[in-house]
Design an enzyme around this catalytic site. Structure first.
Site, PDB file in Angstrom:
ATOM      1  N   ASN A   1      -1.130 -28.359 -11.429  1.00 48.21           N
ATOM      2  CA  ASN A   1      -1.633 -28.613 -12.781  1.00 48.21           C
ATOM      3  C   ASN A   1      -2.281 -27.388 -13.409  1.00 48.21           C
ATOM      4  O   ASN A   1      -2.410 -27.323 -14.634  1.00 48.21           O
ATOM      5  CB  ASN A   1      -2.626 -29.771 -12.764  1.00 48.21           C
ATOM      6  CG  ASN A   1      -3.686 -29.621 -11.691  1.00 48.21           C
ATOM      7  OD1 ASN A   1      -3.376 -29.434 -10.526  1.00 48.21           O
ATOM      8  ND2 ASN A   1      -4.948 -29.708 -12.085  1.00 48.21           N
TER       9      ASN A   1
ATOM     10  N   THR B   1      -5.473 -41.226 -10.473  1.00 46.02           N
ATOM     11  CA  THR B   1      -6.457 -41.149  -9.383  1.00 46.02           C
ATOM     12  C   THR B   1      -6.356 -42.364  -8.476  1.00 46.02           C
ATOM     13  O   THR B   1      -6.317 -42.237  -7.246  1.00 46.02           O
ATOM     14  CB  THR B   1      -7.877 -41.007  -9.952  1.00 46.02           C
ATOM     15  OG1 THR B   1      -8.008 -39.710 -10.538  1.00 46.02           O
ATOM     16  CG2 THR B   1      -8.929 -41.164  -8.862  1.00 46.02           C
TER      17      THR B   1
ATOM     18  N   CYS C   1     -10.640 -32.280 -14.875  1.00 45.66           N
ATOM     19  CA  CYS C   1     -11.262 -33.389 -14.168  1.00 45.66           C
ATOM     20  C   CYS C   1     -12.717 -33.152 -13.786  1.00 45.66           C
ATOM     21  O   CYS C   1     -13.357 -34.016 -13.225  1.00 45.66           O
ATOM     22  CB  CYS C   1     -10.424 -33.748 -12.950  1.00 45.66           C
ATOM     23  SG  CYS C   1      -8.817 -34.403 -13.445  1.00 45.66           S
TER      24      CYS C   1
ATOM     25  N   ALA D   1       0.585 -42.164 -16.871  1.00 47.22           N
ATOM     26  CA  ALA D   1       1.151 -42.336 -18.212  1.00 47.22           C
ATOM     27  C   ALA D   1       0.680 -41.283 -19.198  1.00 47.22           C
ATOM     28  O   ALA D   1       1.456 -40.808 -20.033  1.00 47.22           O
ATOM     29  CB  ALA D   1       0.796 -43.735 -18.740  1.00 47.22           C
ATOM     30  N   HIS D   2      -0.599 -40.892 -19.140  1.00 47.57           N
ATOM     31  CA  HIS D   2      -1.139 -40.074 -20.215  1.00 47.57           C
ATOM     32  C   HIS D   2      -0.684 -38.619 -20.164  1.00 47.57           C
ATOM     33  O   HIS D   2      -0.945 -37.852 -21.093  1.00 47.57           O
ATOM     34  CB  HIS D   2      -2.673 -40.159 -20.251  1.00 47.57           C
ATOM     35  CG  HIS D   2      -3.390 -39.350 -19.221  1.00 47.57           C
ATOM     36  ND1 HIS D   2      -3.989 -38.143 -19.509  1.00 47.57           N
ATOM     37  CD2 HIS D   2      -3.624 -39.582 -17.916  1.00 47.57           C
ATOM     38  CE1 HIS D   2      -4.569 -37.669 -18.421  1.00 47.57           C
ATOM     39  NE2 HIS D   2      -4.362 -38.520 -17.440  1.00 47.57           N
TER      40      HIS D   2
END
Length: 385
Positions: A150, A72, A324, A199-200
């Site tokens: 996504n 984000t 989200c 990263a996640h």
């Protein structure tokens, strides 16, 4: 949690062993990476090794990588008025596709009246004709298009979009957060000016991301000002452990990319071959190129919240779409942009697979789905009797 099936990998992934080990090693280093003594140099070395690994994952130069607190923040940093490439004009407006992540739809630091939206087709792909129309005649624009959605997994025509954008004197930002580690790509083949990563989504820790700048891109103004870290582009002492783990996850993800893609595509086909046995089954974006691990589906009359709870009670973690809006099951803005009805949009369920997903996991999921589908069909027959 033992004896559960996790099929929500697009929301987040388990921590890879390599990332866990990198974090543990970094925690034993006490130095600040901005310090010049030996302890500081050790911390700096970890950050720069990770920077090189993240850059290599998109075939960019390490100097172009700016670490952030996550995807984000990376998107908010990338969406900067005044960006330019070489002697080009600075961008004055922002165009985003209608299916972007909420952090892109928010527009970064562009004023609300300087933001426009690009339509998508019913298949969930960027409408290139609408992009041309929106670019025509206006000031230089920054265009933001995700590489892979996504929710549907649809892979977007970013290289084609880049040619259109550059011909109009603009720049292209590609949110590649969902695509990294799932499909091969690089910053040059996409012709992207900025790429954002997290990263996640690849087995790294939550709370670490990056903006990657192509050569020659200038004008990136920091969101956070202070000590001048990240070459003055993002202030604040670096998250050494998180960044080091990001680098380790990037190396591991890229090493396994080809093998994982083949295996996951086979598992997805097994899953979808089972799902389509249900009458009126719809797999969204099912006829375009998608991420190999992603299926978004529904049947008329299905309520996503009911399905998600039903799967969960049977020990299977799935999603109604983007994670989200924490704890909220809402109709997908992606499906609405694709022109689908509110009824279908509110029934969309996403199954996303990962490196530990097995054939047994798929078979258990299909068993639960058949039970849920039979209940739904019985209710529909009763209501129409």
């Amino acid at each position: 949690m033992p004896n559960r099936v996790y099929l929500d990998w697009n929301a987040t992934t388990p921590l890879r062993p390599e990332a866990r080990a990198a974090m543990a090693a970094a925690w034993d280093i006490s130095g600040n990476p901005s310090s010049v003594h030996a302890e500081g140099r050790r911390a700096r070395r970890l950050v720069e090794e990770a920077r090189a690994a993240v850059a290599a994952s998109v075939a960019a130069r390490p100097e172009g990588v700016v670490f952030s607190s996550g995807g984000t923040e990376a998107n908010a940093l990338a969406l900067t008025p005044g960006l330019r490439r070489g002697a080009g004009l600075p961008v004055q407006r922002l165009l985003v596709s209608a299916i972007e992540h909420a952090s892109v739809l928010a527009g970064g630091r562009f004023a609300a009246d300087a933001i426009g939206t690009i339509a998508v087709t019913r298949s969930g792909l960027l409408d290139l004709d609408d992009l041309r129309t929106k670019l025509d005649g206006g000031p230089a624009a920054l265009v933001s298009v995700m590489l892979a959605n996504n929710e549907t997994g649809a892979v977007q025509p970013v290289a084609e979009a880049a040619e259109i954008v550059h011909a109009a004197g603009g720049l292209l930002h590609v949110d590649a957060i969902q695509a990294l580690g799932k499909i091969p790509f690089d910053i040059d083949s996409m012709k992207a000016d900025l790429v954002t990563l997290s990263a996640h989504k690849i087995g790294g820790p939550k709370g670490v991301g990056a903006v990657v700048l192509a050569d020659g891109v200038q004008g990136l103004e920091p969101l956070l000002r202070g000590g001048g870290q990240e070459l003055g582009r993002r202030a604040g002492t670096e998250n050494v452990a998180g960044i080091s783990a990001f680098g380790a996850a990037a190396r591991a993800a890229m090493a396994a990319l080809e093998e994982d893609a083949v295996r996951l595509r086979g598992l997805r086909e097994r899953l979808e071959n089972g799902l389509v046995q249900t009458p009126e089954m719809i797999v969204f974006s099912g006829h375009v190129r998608r991420l190999p691990n992603t299926t978004l589906f529904t049947v008329p009359g299905l309520k996503a919240e009911t399905a998600v709870i039903g799967f969960d009670l049977d020990g299977i973690a799935v999603s109604s779409g983007s994670a989200c809006s924490s704890g909220k099951v809402q109709p997908s803005h992606v499906l609405a942009a694709m022109g689908l009805s509110h009824e279908l949009a509110q029934g969309a369920v996403r199954l996303s697979l990962g490196w530990s997903t097995s054939e047994t996991d798929i078979d258990l999921t299909l068993k639960t789905w058949r039970k849920l589908a039979n209940t739904l069909l019985r209710e529909r027959r009763r209501n129409t009797a």
